[in-house]
Design an enzyme around this catalytic site. Structure first.
Site, PDB file in Angstrom:
ATOM      1  CE  LYS A 238     -11.022 -17.988 -19.503  1.00 22.62           C
ATOM      2  NZ  LYS A 238     -11.352 -18.346 -20.904  1.00 22.62           N
TER       3      LYS A 238
ATOM      4  CG  ASP B  54       0.039 -16.849 -16.735  1.00 22.57           C
ATOM      5  OD1 ASP B  54       0.253 -15.706 -16.273  1.00 22.57           O
ATOM      6  OD2 ASP B  54      -0.684 -17.048 -17.721  1.00 22.57           O
TER       7      ASP B  54
ATOM      8  CG  ASP C 169       5.656  -9.639 -20.621  1.00 24.68           C
ATOM      9  OD1 ASP C 169       6.885  -9.711 -20.834  1.00 24.68           O
ATOM     10  OD2 ASP C 169       4.847  -9.298 -21.502  1.00 24.68           O
TER      11      ASP C 169
ATOM     12  CE  LYS D 280       7.717 -13.776 -22.184  1.00 25.67           C
ATOM     13  NZ  LYS D 280       6.719 -13.258 -23.165  1.00 25.67           N
TER      14      LYS D 280
ATOM     15  CG  PHE E 217       3.534 -15.403 -27.047  1.00 21.97           C
ATOM     16  CD1 PHE E 217       3.044 -14.337 -26.308  1.00 21.97           C
ATOM     17  CD2 PHE E 217       2.683 -16.464 -27.329  1.00 21.97           C
ATOM     18  CE1 PHE E 217       1.733 -14.329 -25.851  1.00 21.97           C
ATOM     19  CE2 PHE E 217       1.369 -16.463 -26.884  1.00 21.97           C
ATOM     20  CZ  PHE E 217       0.894 -15.391 -26.143  1.00 21.97           C
TER      21      PHE E 217
ATOM     22  NE  ARG F 188      -6.631 -20.158 -20.836  1.00 21.07           N
ATOM     23  CZ  ARG F 188      -6.123 -18.945 -20.617  1.00 21.07           C
ATOM     24  NH1 ARG F 188      -5.006 -18.807 -19.960  1.00 21.07           N
ATOM     25  NH2 ARG F 188      -6.747 -17.875 -21.069  1.00 21.07           N
TER      26      ARG F 188
HETATM   27  P1  5GP Z   1       2.325  -8.120 -17.553  1.00 18.77           P
HETATM   28  O1  5GP Z   1       1.154  -7.374 -16.998  1.00 18.77           O
HETATM   29  O2  5GP Z   1       3.359  -8.510 -16.535  1.00 18.77           O
HETATM   30  O3  5GP Z   1       2.952  -7.400 -18.727  1.00 18.77           O
HETATM   31  O4  5GP Z   1       1.769  -9.395 -18.239  1.00 18.77           O
HETATM   32  C1  5GP Z   1       1.300 -10.450 -17.565  1.00 18.77           C
HETATM   33  C2  5GP Z   1       0.300 -11.180 -18.417  1.00 18.77           C
HETATM   34  O5  5GP Z   1       0.621 -11.123 -19.833  1.00 18.77           O
HETATM   35  C3  5GP Z   1       0.317 -12.635 -18.071  1.00 18.77           C
HETATM   36  O6  5GP Z   1      -0.581 -12.922 -17.033  1.00 18.77           O
HETATM   37  C4  5GP Z   1      -0.060 -13.286 -19.380  1.00 18.77           C
HETATM   38  O7  5GP Z   1      -1.479 -13.358 -19.469  1.00 18.77           O
HETATM   39  C5  5GP Z   1       0.420 -12.352 -20.452  1.00 18.77           C
HETATM   40  N1  5GP Z   1       1.697 -12.831 -21.050  1.00 18.77           N
HETATM   41  C6  5GP Z   1       2.907 -12.235 -20.977  1.00 18.77           C
HETATM   42  N2  5GP Z   1       3.846 -12.941 -21.634  1.00 18.77           N
HETATM   43  C7  5GP Z   1       3.210 -14.035 -22.122  1.00 18.77           C
HETATM   44  C8  5GP Z   1       3.668 -15.181 -22.890  1.00 18.77           C
HETATM   45  O8  5GP Z   1       4.822 -15.358 -23.264  1.00 18.77           O
HETATM   46  N3  5GP Z   1       2.715 -16.106 -23.188  1.00 18.77           N
HETATM   47  C9  5GP Z   1       1.402 -15.980 -22.818  1.00 18.77           C
HETATM   48  N4  5GP Z   1       0.569 -16.964 -23.178  1.00 18.77           N
HETATM   49  N5  5GP Z   1       0.955 -14.925 -22.094  1.00 18.77           N
HETATM   50  C10 5GP Z   1       1.854 -13.965 -21.745  1.00 18.77           C
HETATM   51 MG    MG Z   2      -2.637 -13.729 -17.524  1.00 23.34          MG
END
Ligand code: 5GP
Ligand code: MG
Length: 179
Positions: free
Chosen positions: A43, A100, A103, A132, A153, A166
């Site tokens: 979302k 969004d 990471d 990030k 975070f 959100r």
């Molecule tokens: P990745 O697969 O790149 O490790 O992570 C992506 C997902 O992790 C994002 O779509 C998000 O849902 C979650 N995420 C990563 N860092 C954050 C953060 O600082 N805050 C929040 N709310 N979600 C995060």
């Molecule tokens: Mg996400």
């Protein structure tokens, strides 16, 4: 400011300005492509996507996908389940995946591969509001990114903690979460 927010990283005004810029950049770099699908990952991307597409000056399609991750998988592409709604034909489309935040890169890396393999997407690009960069564990660099963000975070403007926050118009750091 909400009582649980320790500090604001990006104000509503900063976000609006940057997102408009990003939309114009996207529009320019899409050149003369005709079949463009903006695919939001639910979302977290919803607020960002809604603002972004208003600065894209061409007819595009909007679609959404649901992504679920399983455990802390270490496979380079697996352990991410992708459901695209609706199940349209993407074989001639440029799909711009909007999320969004980028990471570790696990989600977008897997989504990109799934779109190519299972949905036969002609071209896949990625657009994230936040990057990030220091956290990357999978080979994944975004084609478009709004802001670099430190390893904290964050919540707001689509980003949640336990499915809340959100709706904040700004992006901030929650009190007492991980650092
Ligand atoms: P990745 O697969 O790149 O490790 O992570 C992506 C997902 O992790 C994002 O779509 C998000 O849902 C979650 N995420 C990563 N860092 C954050 C953060 O600082 N805050 C929040 N709310 N979600 C995060
Ligand atoms: Mg996400």
């Amino acid at each position: 400011m909400h009582e649980n927010i320790a500090r604001v990283l990006f104000s509503a005004e900063q976000i609006q300005t940057r997102v408009r810029e990003l939309g114009r950049e996207l529009n320019e770099r899409l050149g003369d492509r005709e079949d463009v699908v903006i695919l939001g990952l639910l979302k977290g991307s919803v607020l960002f996507l809604a603002d972004l597409v208003r600065s894209i000056d061409r007819p595009v399609k909007l679609d959404f996908a649901w992504v679920s991750s399983y455990g802390a998988g270490t496979e380079s592409s697996g352990s991410v389940d992708l459901k695209v709604f609706p199940d349209g034909d993407l074989s001639r489309a440029t799909v711009v995946v909007v999320d969004d935040i980028l990471d570790t890169g696990r989600t977008l890396h897997a989504v990109k591969e799934r779109l190519r393999r299972n949905y036969a997407a002609a071209e896949v690009q990625t657009c994230v509001l936040l990057d990030k960069q220091g956290r990357r564990a999978f080979p994944m660099e975004p084609d478009f990114a709004g802001f670099q963000v430190e390893n904290v975070f964050v919540v707001g403007y689509g980003l949640d903690y336990g499915d809340r926050y959100r709706n904040l118009p700004y992006i901030g750091v929650l009190d007492d979460r991980r650092s």
